[in-house]
Design a protein around this motif. Structure first.
Motif, PDB file in Angstrom:
ATOM      1  N   MET A 114      41.163  30.911  26.970  1.00  0.00           N
ATOM      2  CA  MET A 114      41.731  31.167  28.287  1.00  0.00           C
ATOM      3  C   MET A 114      42.277  32.581  28.398  1.00  0.00           C
ATOM      4  O   MET A 114      42.035  33.280  29.387  1.00  0.00           O
ATOM      5  CB  MET A 114      42.866  30.188  28.563  1.00  0.00           C
ATOM      6  N   VAL A 115      43.011  32.988  27.381  1.00  0.00           N
ATOM      7  CA  VAL A 115      43.622  34.323  27.427  1.00  0.00           C
ATOM      8  C   VAL A 115      42.548  35.396  27.508  1.00  0.00           C
ATOM      9  O   VAL A 115      42.609  36.299  28.345  1.00  0.00           O
ATOM     10  CB  VAL A 115      44.530  34.541  26.192  1.00  0.00           C
ATOM     11  N   ILE A 116      41.545  35.273  26.652  1.00  0.00           N
ATOM     12  CA  ILE A 116      40.473  36.275  26.671  1.00  0.00           C
ATOM     13  C   ILE A 116      39.739  36.235  28.024  1.00  0.00           C
ATOM     14  O   ILE A 116      39.455  37.266  28.626  1.00  0.00           O
ATOM     15  CB  ILE A 116      39.474  36.040  25.520  1.00  0.00           C
ATOM     16  N   GLY A 117      39.451  35.014  28.479  1.00  0.00           N
ATOM     17  CA  GLY A 117      38.722  34.864  29.740  1.00  0.00           C
ATOM     18  C   GLY A 117      39.476  35.474  30.906  1.00  0.00           C
ATOM     19  O   GLY A 117      38.899  36.174  31.732  1.00  0.00           O
ATOM     20  N   LEU A 170      40.321  39.673  34.881  1.00  0.00           N
ATOM     21  CA  LEU A 170      41.215  40.603  35.560  1.00  0.00           C
ATOM     22  C   LEU A 170      40.694  42.038  35.510  1.00  0.00           C
ATOM     23  O   LEU A 170      40.794  42.781  36.481  1.00  0.00           O
ATOM     24  CB  LEU A 170      42.624  40.524  34.961  1.00  0.00           C
ATOM     25  N   ILE A 171      40.154  42.405  34.361  1.00  0.00           N
ATOM     26  CA  ILE A 171      39.610  43.768  34.250  1.00  0.00           C
ATOM     27  C   ILE A 171      38.465  43.947  35.238  1.00  0.00           C
ATOM     28  O   ILE A 171      38.416  44.919  35.990  1.00  0.00           O
ATOM     29  CB  ILE A 171      39.124  44.051  32.814  1.00  0.00           C
ATOM     30  N   LEU A 172      37.557  42.963  35.252  1.00  0.00           N
ATOM     31  CA  LEU A 172      36.419  43.040  36.172  1.00  0.00           C
ATOM     32  C   LEU A 172      36.888  43.093  37.627  1.00  0.00           C
ATOM     33  O   LEU A 172      36.372  43.849  38.438  1.00  0.00           O
ATOM     34  CB  LEU A 172      35.490  41.835  35.986  1.00  0.00           C
ATOM     35  N   THR A 173      37.892  42.276  37.952  1.00  0.00           N
ATOM     36  CA  THR A 173      38.372  42.215  39.331  1.00  0.00           C
ATOM     37  C   THR A 173      39.078  43.497  39.730  1.00  0.00           C
ATOM     38  O   THR A 173      38.903  43.985  40.841  1.00  0.00           O
ATOM     39  CB  THR A 173      39.336  41.040  39.530  1.00  0.00           C
ATOM     40  N   SER A 190      32.801  30.200  30.651  1.00  0.00           N
ATOM     41  CA  SER A 190      32.913  29.246  31.753  1.00  0.00           C
ATOM     42  C   SER A 190      34.075  29.534  32.687  1.00  0.00           C
ATOM     43  O   SER A 190      34.058  29.116  33.835  1.00  0.00           O
ATOM     44  CB  SER A 190      33.022  27.821  31.209  1.00  0.00           C
ATOM     45  N   ILE A 191      35.113  30.236  32.201  1.00  0.00           N
ATOM     46  CA  ILE A 191      36.236  30.460  33.112  1.00  0.00           C
ATOM     47  C   ILE A 191      36.243  31.839  33.755  1.00  0.00           C
ATOM     48  O   ILE A 191      36.881  32.047  34.785  1.00  0.00           O
ATOM     49  CB  ILE A 191      37.600  30.218  32.441  1.00  0.00           C
ATOM     50  N   THR A 192      35.564  32.794  33.155  1.00  0.00           N
ATOM     51  CA  THR A 192      35.642  34.153  33.693  1.00  0.00           C
ATOM     52  C   THR A 192      35.149  34.259  35.125  1.00  0.00           C
ATOM     53  O   THR A 192      35.813  34.852  35.967  1.00  0.00           O
ATOM     54  CB  THR A 192      34.817  35.119  32.816  1.00  0.00           C
ATOM     55  N   TRP A 193      33.994  33.695  35.409  1.00  0.00           N
ATOM     56  CA  TRP A 193      33.415  33.880  36.742  1.00  0.00           C
ATOM     57  C   TRP A 193      34.231  33.235  37.844  1.00  0.00           C
ATOM     58  O   TRP A 193      34.523  33.880  38.854  1.00  0.00           O
ATOM     59  CB  TRP A 193      31.951  33.447  36.762  1.00  0.00           C
ATOM     60  N   PRO A 194      34.639  31.967  37.689  1.00  0.00           N
ATOM     61  CA  PRO A 194      35.487  31.387  38.736  1.00  0.00           C
ATOM     62  C   PRO A 194      36.785  32.154  38.953  1.00  0.00           C
ATOM     63  O   PRO A 194      37.198  32.372  40.088  1.00  0.00           O
ATOM     64  CB  PRO A 194      35.784  29.977  38.223  1.00  0.00           C
ATOM     65  N   ILE A 195      37.423  32.603  37.857  1.00  0.00           N
ATOM     66  CA  ILE A 195      38.673  33.357  38.013  1.00  0.00           C
ATOM     67  C   ILE A 195      38.404  34.657  38.752  1.00  0.00           C
ATOM     68  O   ILE A 195      39.127  35.022  39.682  1.00  0.00           O
ATOM     69  CB  ILE A 195      39.334  33.662  36.642  1.00  0.00           C
ATOM     70  N   ALA A 196      37.338  35.358  38.345  1.00  0.00           N
ATOM     71  CA  ALA A 196      37.032  36.643  38.985  1.00  0.00           C
ATOM     72  C   ALA A 196      36.767  36.443  40.473  1.00  0.00           C
ATOM     73  O   ALA A 196      37.252  37.200  41.309  1.00  0.00           O
ATOM     74  CB  ALA A 196      35.832  37.297  38.308  1.00  0.00           C
ATOM     75  N   ILE A 197      36.004  35.409  40.805  1.00  0.00           N
ATOM     76  CA  ILE A 197      35.705  35.148  42.213  1.00  0.00           C
ATOM     77  C   ILE A 197      36.983  34.860  42.986  1.00  0.00           C
ATOM     78  O   ILE A 197      37.224  35.415  44.057  1.00  0.00           O
ATOM     79  CB  ILE A 197      34.729  33.962  42.361  1.00  0.00           C
ATOM     80  N   ASN A 198      37.838  33.983  42.414  1.00  0.00           N
ATOM     81  CA  ASN A 198      39.062  33.618  43.128  1.00  0.00           C
ATOM     82  C   ASN A 198      40.012  34.788  43.306  1.00  0.00           C
ATOM     83  O   ASN A 198      40.586  34.985  44.377  1.00  0.00           O
ATOM     84  CB  ASN A 198      39.780  32.482  42.404  1.00  0.00           C
ATOM     85  N   VAL A 199      40.187  35.575  42.244  1.00  0.00           N
ATOM     86  CA  VAL A 199      41.129  36.693  42.350  1.00  0.00           C
ATOM     87  C   VAL A 199      40.618  37.741  43.331  1.00  0.00           C
ATOM     88  O   VAL A 199      41.369  38.237  44.167  1.00  0.00           O
ATOM     89  CB  VAL A 199      41.383  37.336  40.963  1.00  0.00           C
ATOM     90  N   SER A 200      39.321  38.045  43.265  1.00  0.00           N
ATOM     91  CA  SER A 200      38.832  39.076  44.192  1.00  0.00           C
ATOM     92  C   SER A 200      38.851  38.568  45.622  1.00  0.00           C
ATOM     93  O   SER A 200      39.145  39.312  46.545  1.00  0.00           O
ATOM     94  CB  SER A 200      37.450  39.569  43.789  1.00  0.00           C
ATOM     95  N   THR A 201      38.576  37.281  45.823  1.00  0.00           N
ATOM     96  CA  THR A 201      38.693  36.723  47.171  1.00  0.00           C
ATOM     97  C   THR A 201      40.133  36.818  47.644  1.00  0.00           C
ATOM     98  O   THR A 201      40.411  37.135  48.796  1.00  0.00           O
ATOM     99  CB  THR A 201      38.264  35.244  47.204  1.00  0.00           C
ATOM    100  N   GLY A 202      41.066  36.546  46.720  1.00  0.00           N
ATOM    101  CA  GLY A 202      42.482  36.651  47.073  1.00  0.00           C
ATOM    102  C   GLY A 202      42.822  38.051  47.546  1.00  0.00           C
ATOM    103  O   GLY A 202      43.496  38.232  48.558  1.00  0.00           O
ATOM    104  N   PHE A 203      42.351  39.058  46.826  1.00  0.00           N
ATOM    105  CA  PHE A 203      42.625  40.427  47.228  1.00  0.00           C
ATOM    106  C   PHE A 203      41.993  40.741  48.574  1.00  0.00           C
ATOM    107  O   PHE A 203      42.582  41.395  49.415  1.00  0.00           O
ATOM    108  CB  PHE A 203      42.081  41.413  46.183  1.00  0.00           C
TER     109      PHE A 203
END
Lengths: 187, 271
Positions: free
Chosen positions: A95-98, A103-106, A156-169
């Motif tokens: 989780m931490v790495i993901g 976050l870096i990608l976003t 498995s967690i990187t893409w959903p997190i990236a999508i959600n965070v960038s959508t949030g922004f």
């Protein structure tokens, strides 16, 4: 049926049940916890009944009673505890790495157009591929050890997190962004 | 009797804001939609200038350009002698939307935050925020959150927040546009009081003649997009006596200026 027509004659305001399926009648009268408990017990009962009557081998399909027995035994002699700990550790590291990767990608995507395009491309290509399909590749690359598992979790967690965070922004109230800029804030 | 411009001019020597031959447009799918064709006007310190015009004439666009959110395609905007305008707290903006406050902070925190963001200490920001909250009549609601406030109160908080920065100019983009008539009238009166006490310079966008007359010292009338400045009217005191000939005359002038070319002016159409 009866309760609906009563409501209609008693008040002119639309009752809360308009638009919903009929209130549930007799079953709907019970509190939520009770309703769900009864359903769970019924399902367990059906499962046990099938196992007992059909005589399936416990190896193929154990009944709920056998599962409960194994559960208690597992905790008692510490097997379940140590296994759970290992799993939790792997999950946490993954989780931490993901999250860090996401976050870096976003951040890259929010600040530059190149990053935005890159993230969009990566997520649309890789997000639909389920992590379980990556597992054989991970084992091939990292061997049969926790690293492979961590890789799969990160994937498995990187893409959903990236999508959600960038959508949030992207969906921040633009008025608030202007307020911030008005104060001289940047970024 | 010197008009406001001359009075202030004696003190300052040059206008606080000078808009010269400014052209503003939006880039949409490759080609530019011109909102403001050629606008020129000046705002002197201490005066309240109203930008009046029909919907879509680019008055909000002009305000955003003065605030620094947009760059003019052509022409020059100079503020206090500077021409390179980025958004900043010296030109505090009050927007039309009710959701311009931070919903996760109380009234006091909303007013104090800009002060903290521009470098004041926590105590100083808090004390100043309290003063301006009191000035706008919201002392009884300091600890409420925006969702617990009425529309009029939210706009009061936004005004308090902008004033607390003690900006050189207050830019207001139809802040009372979404309010009912009674609240609007009350807030107009309060705004007059507050600006009189703080002596802040105001640039206010409105489509309402009534509002322009009540709040403004001078009214810059804009035409339809791509707009140009049709006329600049001196209206100080015109709204003081609603029955006076001067008020009726000024109102008719503004009606005529806002009417579309060739259209019959109907008194009932404009507020």
């Amino acid at each position: 049926m009866q309760s609906l027509s009563r409501e209609r004659t008693e008040s002119t305001a639309l009752p809360d049940t308009i638009g919903k399926k009929s209130g549930g009648g007799y079953w709907g009268r019970f509190p939520t916890v009770a309703r769900y408990a009864v359903l769970v017990l019924a399902l367990l009962g059906a499962w046990q009944l099938y196992v007992s009557l059909s005589g399936t081998q416990a190896l193929i399909l154990p009944g709920p009673v056998d599962v409960a027995k194994a559960f208690v035994e597992g905790w008692a002699d510490g097997r379940l505890a140590s296994a759970t700990l290992v799993t939790l550790k792997t999950l946490c590291i993954g989780m931490v790495i993901g999250m860090a990767v996401a976050l870096i990608l976003t951040a890259f995507a929010t600040w530059t157009k190149v990053g935005e395009d890159l993230l969009s491309l990566l997520t649309s290509m890789l997000n639909p591929v389920p992590a379980i399909a990556i597992l054989p590749l991970a084992i091939l690359w990292f061997g049969l050890n926790p690293t492979a598992l961590i890789f799969v979790i990160v994937y498995s967690i990187t893409w959903p997190i990236a999508i959600n965070v960038s959508t949030g922004f992207e969906t921040v109230n633009p008025t608030l962004v202007m307020v911030g800029r008005n104060l001289g804030l940047g970024g | 009797m010197l008009d406001t411009r001359e009075k202030q001019g004696l003190r300052w020597g040059y206008p606080l804001l000078s808009v010269e031959n400014v052209k503003l447009g939006y880039r949409v799918n490759g080609h530019t939609n011109v909102a403001v064709g050629n606008a020129s006007f000046q705002v002197w310190p201490g005066e309240k200038v109203m930008l009046l015009g029909p919907s879509g004439c680019g008055k909000s666009t002009l305000l955003k350009a003065v605030a620094g959110f947009l760059e003019p395609e052509d022409g020059v905007i100079s503020f206090a002698g500077r021409q390179d305008l980025r958004p900043g707290p010296d030109r505090a903006v009050v927007f039309q939307e009710f959701d311009q406050l931070f919903p996760w902070r109380t009234v006091l925190e909303n007013v104090a935050y800009p002060l903290r963001a521009t470098g004041r200490s926590r105590d100083e920001a808090s004390e100043k925020a309290r003063r301006f909250v009191e000035l706008t009549g919201l002392s009884h609601a300091v600890d409420r959150y925006p969702h617990q406030l009425s529309g009029g109160m939210k706009q009061r908080v936004a005004i308090a927040r902008a004033l607390a920065l003690e900006p050189r100019m207050l830019l207001m983009d139809e802040p009372f546009g979404s309010l009912d008539a009674q609240t609007r009238a009350r807030l107009q009166k309060e705004l007059n009081e507050v600006t009189r006490r703080t002596e802040v310079t105001v640039l206010f966008v409105t489509h309402s003649i009534q509002e322009a007359l009540v709040l403004g010292d001078r009214v810059v009338v804009l035409g339809h997009a791509p707009s140009e400045v049709r006329e600049v009217l001196e209206v100080t005191g015109a709204a003081g006596d609603l029955d006076s000939k001067r008020f009726a005359w000024t109102r008719r002038q503004l009606c005529n200026l806002l009417a579309e070319d060739g259209e019959e002016v109907d008194d009932a159409v404009f507020e």
